[in-house]
Design an enzyme around this catalytic site. Structure first.
Site, short mmCIF file in Angstrom:
data_model
loop_
_atom_site.label_atom_id
_atom_site.label_comp_id
_atom_site.label_asym_id
_atom_site.label_seq_id
_atom_site.Cartn_x
_atom_site.Cartn_y
_atom_site.Cartn_z
N HIS A 1 -7.88 -8.91 1.34
CA HIS A 1 -7.23 -7.63 1.58
C HIS A 1 -6.00 -7.85 2.46
CE1 HIS A 1 -10.25 -4.48 0.15
NE2 HIS A 1 -10.59 -5.64 -0.38
N GLU A 2 -5.05 -6.91 2.35
CA GLU A 2 -3.71 -7.11 2.90
C GLU A 2 -3.19 -8.47 2.45
OE1 GLU A 2 -5.97 -4.24 4.59
OE2 GLU A 2 -6.31 -6.30 5.28
N ASN B 1 1.15 6.00 7.86
CA ASN B 1 -0.21 5.60 7.52
C ASN B 1 -0.39 4.09 7.37
OD1 ASN B 1 -1.50 8.16 7.42
ND2 ASN B 1 -0.51 8.57 5.45
N HIS C 1 -17.63 -10.69 5.88
CA HIS C 1 -16.35 -10.05 6.14
C HIS C 1 -15.65 -10.77 7.27
CE1 HIS C 1 -13.70 -6.68 7.76
NE2 HIS C 1 -13.25 -6.93 6.56
N HIS C 2 -14.40 -11.17 7.02
CA HIS C 2 -13.55 -11.81 8.02
C HIS C 2 -12.28 -11.00 8.18
CE1 HIS C 2 -15.39 -16.06 7.14
NE2 HIS C 2 -16.18 -15.31 7.89
N GLU C 3 -12.25 -10.10 9.15
CA GLU C 3 -10.99 -9.42 9.49
C GLU C 3 -10.27 -10.28 10.52
OE1 GLU C 3 -7.80 -7.85 9.76
OE2 GLU C 3 -9.09 -6.67 8.43
N GLU D 1 0.82 -1.21 0.00
CA GLU D 1 0.00 0.00 0.00
C GLU D 1 0.85 1.27 0.00
OE1 GLU D 1 -2.83 -0.38 3.16
OE2 GLU D 1 -3.90 -2.00 2.19
N GLU E 1 -7.03 -6.80 -2.73
CA GLU E 1 -6.56 -5.42 -2.60
C GLU E 1 -5.12 -5.39 -3.13
OE1 GLU E 1 -6.96 -2.14 0.96
OE2 GLU E 1 -5.95 -4.03 1.39
N GLU F 1 -9.53 4.03 0.33
CA GLU F 1 -9.66 4.47 1.71
C GLU F 1 -8.57 5.45 2.12
OE1 GLU F 1 -7.30 0.61 1.79
OE2 GLU F 1 -9.02 1.43 0.71
#
Length: 710
Positions: free
Chosen positions: A487-488, A199, A417-419, A178, A506, A512
């Site tokens: 993501h990540e 960030n 969603h699974h964070e 990112e 992602e 974002e």
């Protein structure tokens, strides 16, 4: 039908040469069209190397190959060629979803068997595939006596170029992709400015190296992009910069927990090392080199996954309108004990139902719900994150049964969603239970997240441990008819061909960052670079469609640095089979005319044509929707004004199309007047030309809907 077409595809596999002589040198293989030629040879001390020319001009000069091992002599010299062979291959296969329906996989192949001249007698095979649009090669290590496992400390694969290319790059971060892209000469790459980025939740940049894909443009219009394909059970590859040689040498991502980077049981092969080579920018995007270097579909029928647009409880949290957590406390259990909530939780039953209603009314097939499950009070900034989340228990104000029934009645799918908070052991243990819950409620898509430093400590997002975790999650999810939008993530390497439930990810600096970064967000040039770099790896979940460009009521110091017309164009330009309408419902309802494009635009394509583009400047892409025959065109530019003439020659002869054009208004500007948009409509036919001016940070979107014959 598709399987039948695949079986009927023309497949030629002809061994045209096999030489077992001990005296071999200067082996050569050309691409099917003859423009690319790869040569392989050994140096005087037995070091393997290759060169590559394009249209009779050397583009990759002498580049050595080799591996370093722990407790074994390295594979880097004292080799002799014992045999070699060539082959031709041609097939046509179908994407179950994708940028196009049919893909030709046509290449010529050279394989070379090497043996060490010393007493060890160890052998190594190198395999090269030459396409019209680039090359792929890999190491293949066979079974050996007295050796069953090797520990690779480094892979020394070189890519030495012949000029100081203009290079579009991000640093070789072992933990995250990112970062904003830099544009410099190859010789001027320096990653120092990227270290200690405020960030980012995690970052580690140990070398002056770049991540892939890294794309370069030469003074002679040669375009090169280096990446890798079929990354399985191996570490991700970064590219160490050699400014003097004007080239790169591979540096594998390692771990703090071991003194090697990759552990492999013999026999094995590495991922493919890929180099796309074209004489223009659009052909980089149209190339299918990366997916073609992967194995065919191992899952069979995946029709249970449907490409879709989606809305969701996501952007409002980045704006600060609501939160992921329910109780806003430092203790995971205090809200359970007291029953108190702070009242700003986003994933409530009523809020999600609002998104479901809006989606059902606007031809949008899904709703993403983030922050629905317990654990968000203790998920980031804590050392001990194992066991924080579970993936079946909702907060008290989110009725999973009610929401899913409400969505099903309106033909809208809830996206799970699974964070994980990068607590990999917790997630691995719960996957069967979590995916079974999804299966119970008819959810076929999950967005996974891995924010934070990896647990177990000492592992990195892009090392072998995590490569295996990501890929094993995809395989496990397929058992429950679940598709993964990660993501990540680890980088995309074309595995969507082999495991088509790998739908998107992602792996870049996303939308974002415009909402909360302290460095001004993504500049206008960002996506005109991304289209020719990150997008070459595979689909991107970028979350376009922000209409409220300047969100002063939430964050007066942040904004999206594009026009609203560019936000529409991104649905065509940035490819993903899942495309989010990311803004708040009220912002769409206040802008019904541009919303029409989001209603109409497709997500699954029969064919794609890149009409024009220059890396880092602008790009224009046209895509034909599967089933309908409708076309959609999107164009974006950086901070500069661009005039474009769109030739509608790609339309079907004899057909009439209703064109609706959404372009920047006369006074549009990404900062000064981002909402200025001009919308017009008329009938068009094949061969007409449309003149469009894209304003600074702007673009255009065009729908071309087939008119039914009366």
């Amino acid at each position: 039908m598709r399987q039948s077409l695949y079986l009927l595809a023309v497949i030629l596999l002809l061994i045209s040469c096999q030489n077992n002589s001990d005296d071999q040198s200067d082996l050569e293989i050309g691409s099917p069209d003859g423009a690319l030629v790869l040569k392989f040879d050994l140096s005087k001390d037995g070091r393997p190397f290759y060169t590559t020319s394009y249209k009779n001009k050397t583009v990759i000069d002498t580049s050595y190959l080799g591996m370093d091992f722990k407790n074994l002599d390295n594979f880097d010299q004292d080799f002799k060629i014992t045999s070699s062979g060539t082959a031709e291959f041609d097939e046509t296969w179908e994407m179950p979803w994708g940028e196009q329906l049919e893909v030709q996989n046509k290449f010529n192949e050279l394989w070379v068997k090497l043996q060490e001249s010393n007493d060890s007698g160890r052998t190594l095979e190198l395999r090269f595939r030459i396409y019209d649009d680039g090359i792929g090669f890999r190491y293949e290590v066979p079974e050996m006596e007295r050796i069953d496992t090797v520990y690779i400390t480094e892979e020394n694969t070189e890519f030495n170029l012949t000029q100081d290319y203009k290079t579009f790059w991000i640093p070789g971060d072992w933990d995250i992709y990112e970062h904003l892209y830099s544009t410099t000469k190859l010789s001027e790459i320096n990653v120092d400015k990227y270290r200690n980025h405020s960030n980012l939740a995690q970052t580690y940049i140990p070398n002056n190296a770049v991540n892939t894909p890294v794309t370069m443009v030469g003074t002679d219009s040669i375009h090169i992009s280096i990446h890798e394909a079929a990354l399985i059970d191996y570490s991700g590859m970064t590219l160490g910069v050699n400014s003097e040689k004007l080239g790169y040498k591979s540096i594998l991502v390692g771990s703090e927990n071991r003194d090697y980077k990759v552990k492999k049981t013999l026999p094995f092969h590495t991922p493919w090392r890929s180099v796309q080579i074209t004489d223009n920018a659009p052909d980089l995007i149209e190339s299918k080199l990366i997916v073609n270097l992967n194995e065919p579909n191992k899952l069979g029928d995946v029709s249970w996954f449907k490409p879709m647009k989606y809305t969701g409880v996501w952007w409002e949290m980045h704006l600060g309108k609501s939160t992921w957590d329910y109780g806003m406390t430092q203790s995971m259990d205090s809200w359970k004990d007291t029953g108190k909530a702070h009242g700003r939780h986003g994933a409530t039953t009523e809020n999600v139902k609002q998104f479901i209603e809006f989606s059902a009314e606007n031809n949008i097939g899904g709703v993403l719900v983030e922050g629905w499950n317990t654990g968000w009070e203790h998920w980031i900034g804590f050392e001990d994150r194992e066991g924080v989340f579970d993936f079946v228990t909702p907060y008290p104000d989110y009725d999973l049964e009610e929401v899913t029934a409400f969505a099903k009645a309106r033909d809208v799918q809830i996206i799970m969603h699974h964070e994980t908070s990068a607590a990999t052991e917790t997630y691995t243990k719960q996957q069967d239970t979590a995916f079974a819950l999804m299966q119970k409620y008819g959810m076929n898509t999950v967005k996974t997240g891995y924010v934070g430093k990896i647990l177990p400590k000492g592992e990195y997002h892009h090392g072998q441990y995590m490569v295996n975790h990501y890929n094993n999650t995809v395989v496990k999810a397929a058992e429950y008819n679940v598709a993964i939008n990660a993501h990540e993530p680890i980088k995309a390497t074309g595995l969507r061909r082999t495991y088509p439930n790998t739908i998107s990810r992602e792996g870049l600096r996303g939308q974002e960052f415009n909402a909360w970064s302290s460095d001004g967000g993504n500049p206008p040039e960002h996506l005109s670079i991304v289209a020719f770099t990150r997008m070459l790896a595979g689909p991107i979940d970028f979350t376009p469609g922000i209409f409220n460009i300047k969100f002063d009521e939430y964050k007066e110091n942040n904004q999206v640095n594009t026009t609203i017309a560019q936000q529409l164009a991104l649905y065509v330009v940035i490819y993903s089979p899942v495309q989010m309408a990311a803004d708040l419902v009220e912002h769409y309802e206040a802008n019904p005319e541009p919303l029409q494009f989001i209603r109409d635009v497709g997500v699954d394509w029969k064919q794609t044509k890149v009409l024009d583009g220059a890396v880092g400047d602008y790009v224009v892409i046209a895509r034909e929707e599967r089933e309908t025959g409708n076309w959609f065109v999107g164009g974006i530019t950086d901070e500069n004004v661009r005039s474009q003439t769109i030739d509608l020659d790609f339309l079907e002869e004899g057909k009439t199309y209703q064109m609706r054009l959404y372009k920047d208004g006369e006074d549009a500007h990404w900062n000064d007047n981002p909402l200025s948009i001009n919308i017009s409509e008329r009938e068009v036919t094949k061969g007409e030309e449309i003149n469009i001016e894209m304003k600074p940070g702007g673009g255009f979107a065009m729908s071309l809907m087939l008119v039914e014959n009366e």
